[in-house]
Design a protein around this motif. Structure first.
Motif, mmCIF file in Angstrom:
data_model
loop_
_atom_site.group_PDB
_atom_site.id
_atom_site.type_symbol
_atom_site.label_atom_id
_atom_site.label_comp_id
_atom_site.label_asym_id
_atom_site.label_seq_id
_atom_site.Cartn_x
_atom_site.Cartn_y
_atom_site.Cartn_z
ATOM 1 N N ILE B 12 0.839 -1.202 0.000
ATOM 2 C CA ILE B 12 0.000 0.000 0.000
ATOM 3 C C ILE B 12 0.877 1.257 0.000
ATOM 4 C CG2 ILE B 12 -1.658 1.333 1.406
ATOM 5 C CD1 ILE B 12 -2.880 -1.516 2.119
ATOM 6 N N LEU B 15 2.192 1.749 -3.495
ATOM 7 C CA LEU B 15 1.156 2.177 -4.442
ATOM 8 C C LEU B 15 0.728 3.624 -4.241
ATOM 9 C CD1 LEU B 15 -1.204 -0.938 -4.465
ATOM 10 C CD2 LEU B 15 -0.023 -0.018 -6.463
ATOM 11 N N GLN B 16 0.843 4.131 -3.025
ATOM 12 C CA GLN B 16 0.318 5.475 -2.782
ATOM 13 C C GLN B 16 1.288 6.587 -3.206
ATOM 14 O OE1 GLN B 16 -0.706 5.463 1.347
ATOM 15 N NE2 GLN B 16 1.386 5.431 2.065
ATOM 16 N N GLU B 17 2.484 6.211 -3.582
ATOM 17 C CA GLU B 17 3.403 7.207 -4.147
ATOM 18 C C GLU B 17 3.039 7.442 -5.615
ATOM 19 O OE1 GLU B 17 5.370 8.852 -2.233
ATOM 20 O OE2 GLU B 17 4.823 7.594 -0.532
ATOM 21 N N LYS B 149 -4.569 22.991 0.560
ATOM 22 C CA LYS B 149 -3.922 21.679 0.462
ATOM 23 C C LYS B 149 -4.875 20.712 -0.200
ATOM 24 C CE LYS B 149 -1.588 18.226 3.385
ATOM 25 N NZ LYS B 149 -1.401 17.775 4.777
ATOM 26 N N LYS B 150 -4.354 19.920 -1.098
ATOM 27 C CA LYS B 150 -5.118 18.799 -1.622
ATOM 28 C C LYS B 150 -4.101 17.741 -1.968
ATOM 29 C CE LYS B 150 -8.800 17.527 -4.825
ATOM 30 N NZ LYS B 150 -8.344 16.171 -5.159
ATOM 31 N N THR B 151 -4.152 16.667 -1.260
ATOM 32 C CA THR B 151 -3.121 15.646 -1.433
ATOM 33 C C THR B 151 -3.731 14.274 -1.200
ATOM 34 O OG1 THR B 151 -0.998 14.893 -0.590
ATOM 35 C CG2 THR B 151 -2.439 15.879 0.987
ATOM 36 N N GLY B 152 -3.040 13.268 -1.666
ATOM 37 C CA GLY B 152 -3.475 11.916 -1.368
ATOM 38 C C GLY B 152 -3.053 11.566 0.054
ATOM 39 N N MET B 153 -3.818 10.695 0.677
ATOM 40 C CA MET B 153 -3.469 10.261 2.031
ATOM 41 C C MET B 153 -2.266 9.324 1.963
ATOM 42 S SD MET B 153 -4.028 10.302 5.219
ATOM 43 C CE MET B 153 -3.818 9.315 6.704
ATOM 44 N N LYS B 154 -1.385 9.441 2.964
ATOM 45 C CA LYS B 154 -0.321 8.454 3.115
ATOM 46 C C LYS B 154 -0.752 7.519 4.239
ATOM 47 C CE LYS B 154 2.431 10.528 0.165
ATOM 48 N NZ LYS B 154 2.221 10.118 -1.232
ATOM 49 N N TYR B 155 -1.193 6.345 3.840
ATOM 50 C CA TYR B 155 -1.673 5.382 4.829
ATOM 51 C C TYR B 155 -0.505 4.643 5.479
ATOM 52 C CZ TYR B 155 -6.187 6.163 2.677
ATOM 53 O OH TYR B 155 -7.322 6.751 2.204
ATOM 54 N N PHE B 156 -0.751 4.202 6.673
ATOM 55 C CA PHE B 156 0.199 3.372 7.419
ATOM 56 C C PHE B 156 1.559 4.054 7.570
ATOM 57 C CE2 PHE B 156 -2.654 0.166 5.332
ATOM 58 C CZ PHE B 156 -3.407 -0.069 6.461
ATOM 59 N N CYS B 157 1.515 5.357 7.767
ATOM 60 C CA CYS B 157 2.761 6.093 7.988
ATOM 61 C C CYS B 157 2.744 6.809 9.335
ATOM 62 C CB CYS B 157 2.991 7.115 6.874
ATOM 63 S SG CYS B 157 3.326 6.337 5.284
ATOM 64 N N GLU B 158 1.730 6.572 10.182
ATOM 65 C CA GLU B 158 1.690 7.236 11.483
ATOM 66 C C GLU B 158 2.943 6.834 12.258
ATOM 67 O OE1 GLU B 158 -0.968 5.456 10.411
ATOM 68 O OE2 GLU B 158 -2.249 7.149 9.865
#
Lengths: 152, 163
Positions: B12, B15-17, B149-158
């Motif tokens: 994931i 893919l999110q990059e 701001k408008k960006t895609g979320m970066k999941y699992f990066c907390e």
């Protein structure tokens, strides 16, 4: 501003849909557009460099990855608005942040892995100087998420 | 919450990059995760089947392609008609997002639509049509003044370092 040709519009319409899941996705798109892989790739790179494409990539269903989404509206004293907007931007889970024409003048979406995480962030934002009120609008059903613009 | 394995999360995150603009993009992403291209493609198809991926593709900058009047429109819809009205509004091509949200005290709007048009007149015409078609007269138009701001979320990066 670069004028979009008929080919560009067809390419952008296709690119906004689903990129094929195969070894050579741009070759697959090229065959649908009646051209070759190199032409598609070079034009996509140019359109991206010219600023037409915000992002090419994967869009996930945040709920299905275990994240919750909330829309937050802030009523911010105008003199503090820029500072508050910049502070909100620094949270990675704040993905969309817009100044709007209303007494609630800053609206952002916040994605977090759980309610406690969300509450902690919102407590920090609520205490920023100039923040006079906050609305916390939890998302229930998403009927449509489809940022596609059909170009003709 | 469903548990995601370390490898799921790595896939994931890859893919999110930004999607690589080259002949074999999935091969590059697979290399980042340390698995074969074949296995990576299989996992992507699985994520699509499970509806965890909504879409793989591009999002345009709507102002660059001529959409200059963008508004969030909040509607106060009778709760028993919410489902029906939300579905009807979603059918309109000018509506990009349509969510129902729990209202809060002093703010009774429970349905939210993003409307994109070329001009404010056109935007208001669309909203007027949606209002007439659904019988919802209580609504508020919140025009976009500035995108911060408008960006895609970066999941699992907390907890991971951010830039």
């Amino acid at each position: 501003m670069t004028r979009l040709s008929t080919f560009d519009k067809a390419l952008l319409n296709l690119l906004q849909g689903d990129i094929p899941i195969c070894s050579h996705p741009f070759a697959e798109m090229a065959s649908r557009l009646g051209t070759n892989e190199e032409t598609v790739l070079s034009r996509v790179r140019e359109l991206k460099a010219a600023g037409f494409l915000r992002r090419i990539g994967t869009f996930f269903d945040s709920n299905r990855l275990g994240y919750q989404g909330t829309l937050i509206a802030l009523k911010v004293e105008p003199s503090e608005l820029n500072a508050v907007a910049e502070a909100v931007n620094r949270y990675p889970g704040a993905t969309h942040n817009y100044e709007r024409e209303d007494q609630y003048n800053l609206w952002f979406t916040l994605l977090t892995p759980n309610a406690e995480y969300e509450s902690n962030i919102l407590a920090e934002i609520r205490s920023l100087r100039g923040v006079e009120d906050m609305l916390r609008l939890k998302a229930n059903k998403k009927y449509k998420i489809n940022v596609q613009f059909k170009l003709q | 919450m469903e548990n995601f394995s370390r490898q799921d999360k790595a896939i994931i995150r890859a893919l999110q990059e930004d999607f690589p603009l080259c002949e074999e993009p999935y091969k590059i992403l697979a290399e980042r995760v340390g698995i074969s291209e074949e296995e990576f493609l299989r996992r992507v198809r699985q994520l699509i089947d499970e509806k965890k991926i909504r879409k793989m593709g591009a999002v345009l900058r709507h102002r660059e392609v001529g959409f200059n009047a963008n508004a969030l429109c909040a509607w106060h819809v009778p709760p028993d008609k919410l489902d029906e009205i939300a579905q009807a509004m979603s059918l309109n091509a000018a509506v990009s997002h349509c969510y129902d949200r729990t209202p809060v005290p002093n703010w009774n709007y429970n349905l939210y639509t993003m409307i994109h048009a070329k001009t404010r007149d056109e935007c208001e015409k669309i909203i007027g049509e949606l209002s007439t078609a659904t019988g919802v007269g209580d609504y508020k138009i919140l025009y976009t003044k500035k995108e911060w701001k408008k960006t895609g979320m970066k999941y699992f990066c907390e907890g991971l370092p951010t830039n």
